[in-house]
Design a protein around this motif. Structure first.
Motif, PDB file in Angstrom:
ATOM      1  N   THR A 110     -10.838  -4.785   4.443  1.00 54.28           N
ATOM      2  CA  THR A 110     -10.941  -6.162   3.969  1.00 54.28           C
ATOM      3  C   THR A 110     -12.049  -6.348   2.943  1.00 54.28           C
ATOM      4  O   THR A 110     -11.895  -7.127   1.998  1.00 54.28           O
ATOM      5  N   ARG A 111     -13.168  -5.644   3.103  1.00 54.49           N
ATOM      6  CA  ARG A 111     -14.321  -5.887   2.242  1.00 54.49           C
ATOM      7  C   ARG A 111     -14.322  -5.026   0.980  1.00 54.49           C
ATOM      8  O   ARG A 111     -14.888  -5.424  -0.030  1.00 54.49           O
ATOM      9  N   VAL A 112     -13.713  -3.847   1.025  1.00 55.04           N
ATOM     10  CA  VAL A 112     -13.786  -2.929  -0.113  1.00 55.04           C
ATOM     11  C   VAL A 112     -12.410  -2.640  -0.699  1.00 55.04           C
ATOM     12  O   VAL A 112     -12.196  -2.746  -1.912  1.00 55.04           O
ATOM     13  N   LEU A 113     -11.460  -2.267   0.155  1.00 55.22           N
ATOM     14  CA  LEU A 113     -10.162  -1.817  -0.347  1.00 55.22           C
ATOM     15  C   LEU A 113      -9.364  -2.943  -0.986  1.00 55.22           C
ATOM     16  O   LEU A 113      -8.756  -2.755  -2.054  1.00 55.22           O
ATOM     17  N   VAL A 114      -9.328  -4.098  -0.362  1.00 51.00           N
ATOM     18  CA  VAL A 114      -8.530  -5.206  -0.916  1.00 51.00           C
ATOM     19  C   VAL A 114      -8.980  -5.597  -2.328  1.00 51.00           C
ATOM     20  O   VAL A 114      -8.138  -5.796  -3.210  1.00 51.00           O
ATOM     21  N   PRO A 115     -10.292  -5.726  -2.604  1.00 47.47           N
ATOM     22  CA  PRO A 115     -10.683  -6.006  -3.998  1.00 47.47           C
ATOM     23  C   PRO A 115     -10.233  -4.932  -4.988  1.00 47.47           C
ATOM     24  O   PRO A 115      -9.856  -5.250  -6.122  1.00 47.47           O
ATOM     25  N   ILE A 116     -10.258  -3.677  -4.584  1.00 43.85           N
ATOM     26  CA  ILE A 116      -9.762  -2.604  -5.458  1.00 43.85           C
ATOM     27  C   ILE A 116      -8.274  -2.792  -5.718  1.00 43.85           C
ATOM     28  O   ILE A 116      -7.795  -2.659  -6.845  1.00 43.85           O
ATOM     29  N   LEU A 117      -7.534  -3.127  -4.671  1.00 42.70           N
ATOM     30  CA  LEU A 117      -6.092  -3.336  -4.815  1.00 42.70           C
ATOM     31  C   LEU A 117      -5.797  -4.581  -5.640  1.00 42.70           C
ATOM     32  O   LEU A 117      -4.756  -4.670  -6.296  1.00 42.70           O
ATOM     33  N   GLY A 118      -6.718  -5.543  -5.623  1.00 42.46           N
ATOM     34  CA  GLY A 118      -6.543  -6.726  -6.456  1.00 42.46           C
ATOM     35  C   GLY A 118      -6.546  -6.371  -7.930  1.00 42.46           C
ATOM     36  O   GLY A 118      -5.718  -6.862  -8.709  1.00 42.46           O
ATOM     37  N   ASP A 119      -7.474  -5.513  -8.335  1.00 36.35           N
ATOM     38  CA  ASP A 119      -7.497  -5.053  -9.727  1.00 36.35           C
ATOM     39  C   ASP A 119      -6.243  -4.247 -10.058  1.00 36.35           C
ATOM     40  O   ASP A 119      -5.675  -4.364 -11.153  1.00 36.35           O
ATOM     41  N   LEU A 120      -5.792  -3.448  -9.095  1.00 37.10           N
ATOM     42  CA  LEU A 120      -4.591  -2.635  -9.314  1.00 37.10           C
ATOM     43  C   LEU A 120      -3.362  -3.517  -9.498  1.00 37.10           C
ATOM     44  O   LEU A 120      -2.495  -3.213 -10.318  1.00 37.10           O
ATOM     45  N   ALA A 121      -3.286  -4.613  -8.751  1.00 33.52           N
ATOM     46  CA  ALA A 121      -2.130  -5.510  -8.858  1.00 33.52           C
ATOM     47  C   ALA A 121      -2.019  -6.121 -10.250  1.00 33.52           C
ATOM     48  O   ALA A 121      -0.915  -6.412 -10.720  1.00 33.52           O
ATOM     49  N   ILE A 122      -3.151  -6.301 -10.915  1.00 32.55           N
ATOM     50  CA  ILE A 122      -3.135  -6.855 -12.259  1.00 32.55           C
ATOM     51  C   ILE A 122      -2.651  -5.812 -13.268  1.00 32.55           C
ATOM     52  O   ILE A 122      -1.843  -6.103 -14.148  1.00 32.55           O
ATOM     53  N   SER A 123      -3.141  -4.582 -13.129  1.00 35.45           N
ATOM     54  CA  SER A 123      -2.799  -3.539 -14.097  1.00 35.45           C
ATOM     55  C   SER A 123      -1.430  -2.917 -13.831  1.00 35.45           C
ATOM     56  O   SER A 123      -0.799  -2.392 -14.753  1.00 35.45           O
TER      57      SER A 123
END
Length: 299
Positions: A110-123
């Motif tokens: 929740t604290r680390v992986l989801v923000p990384i996946l958020g950037d991935l969802a954009i690209s």
């Protein structure tokens, strides 16, 4: 019927499928971003083309009849094919697409992986993500997950794995708690304090305590939970002293590190993947993004 198939307006078919999927004209209109009268006209136009009614008009709304349900499977297949064709025409046909399933513990996830996946969802919007949040390890070779983030080296030699950083764990308490109970001066003093720790799953904490020569018993903890989020919340609430990953509280002035010299635990972070990752572009893209994201976060 062949002439009808060639002359069919696919927007009418889309309206038909949406009404059945969403259960009402109003909900289907919102999903398609149309007005309700426009959608109603499209449904009536389709019925006129077919020469038969597809819905019973009731006071509560439209109810699909037997003929509509018989046509639904084929209509959904055509609607999906039209959507895929539209995506291919509008986007990059070489872009990686499909579903990737990841597994992680709740704090890391929740604290680390989801923000990384958020950037991935954009690209990479064509990639769909499934995230399993669990403190138990899923079997990559059995395809319980494609990619997993773990805090120890995987036992399965066949999986792909990279060590991407180190996670530090310390003992913390809130300022309010320490004002009431005072600061412990040694590890043995912890026995005189209210402690926060695991409930049923005591394996990890048992190893940590044994390294410091301290026996672990269920009675040591006056607040017990196997949820790391619940443990953290209990420390913040002033219930007692407990282990927290330091990155969670590094910017919180109300959280105080207890015994910073006597209690320091560092856990390796591993990003692991099924061997098929080498041959599936969507898996490779997600794996590389997760590895880069963790390395940037835990230099």
């Amino acid at each position: 019927m062949a002439d009808l198939a060639h002359s069919l307006d696919w927007s009418l078919l889309r309206a038909f499928v949406a009404v059945i999927r969403h259960g009402s004209l109003s909900a289907a209109a919102r999903a398609l971003r149309l007005t309700q009268p426009t959608l109603g006209r499209q449904v009536r136009a389709l019925e006129e083309q077919l020469g038969e009614a597809l819905f019973d008009r009731l006071p509560s709304g439209l109810r699909p009849n037997a003929r509509a349900m018989a046509l639904l499977a084929q209509a959904e297949a055509m609607d999906q094919a039209a959507a895929e064709l539209s995506t291919a025409l509008a986007g990059n046909p070489d872009a990686p697409s499909g579903t990737v399933r990841l597994s992680s513990s709740e704090i890391i996830g929740t604290r680390v992986l989801v923000p990384i996946l958020g950037d991935l969802a954009i690209s990479h919007p064509e990639i769909e993500i499934e995230l399993s949040i669990s403190n138990t390890y899923e079997n990559l070779l059995r395809r319980d997950a494609d990619i997993a983030v773990r805090l120890d080296r995987p036992a399965q030699e066949e999986v792909i794995a990279q060590r991407v950083g180190e996670l530090e764990v310390g003992m913390f308490a809130s300022r309010a708690y320490l004002k009431r109970r005072g600061m412990p001066s040694s590890l043995t003093d912890l026995g005189q304090h209210r402690m926060i720790g695991p409930d049923q799953d005591q394996r990890a904490m048992s190893i940590i305590m044994e390294r410091r020569g301290l026996p672990l018993s269920r009675g040591l903890f006056t607040f017990r939970s196997d949820s790391r989020l619940a443990q953290e919340a209990a420390v913040r609430a002033g219930i007692g002293i407990g282990p927290i990953r330091t990155f969670e509280v590094e910017d919180d002035p109300e959280m105080v590190r207890v015994l910073p010299q006597g209690f320091v635990e560092r856990l390796p972070i591993w990003v692991t993947a099924h061997p098929d990752m080498r041959h599936a572009r969507r898996l490779r893209v997600v794996y590389d993004a997760v590895v880069a994201g963790f390395r940037a976060r835990f230099k």
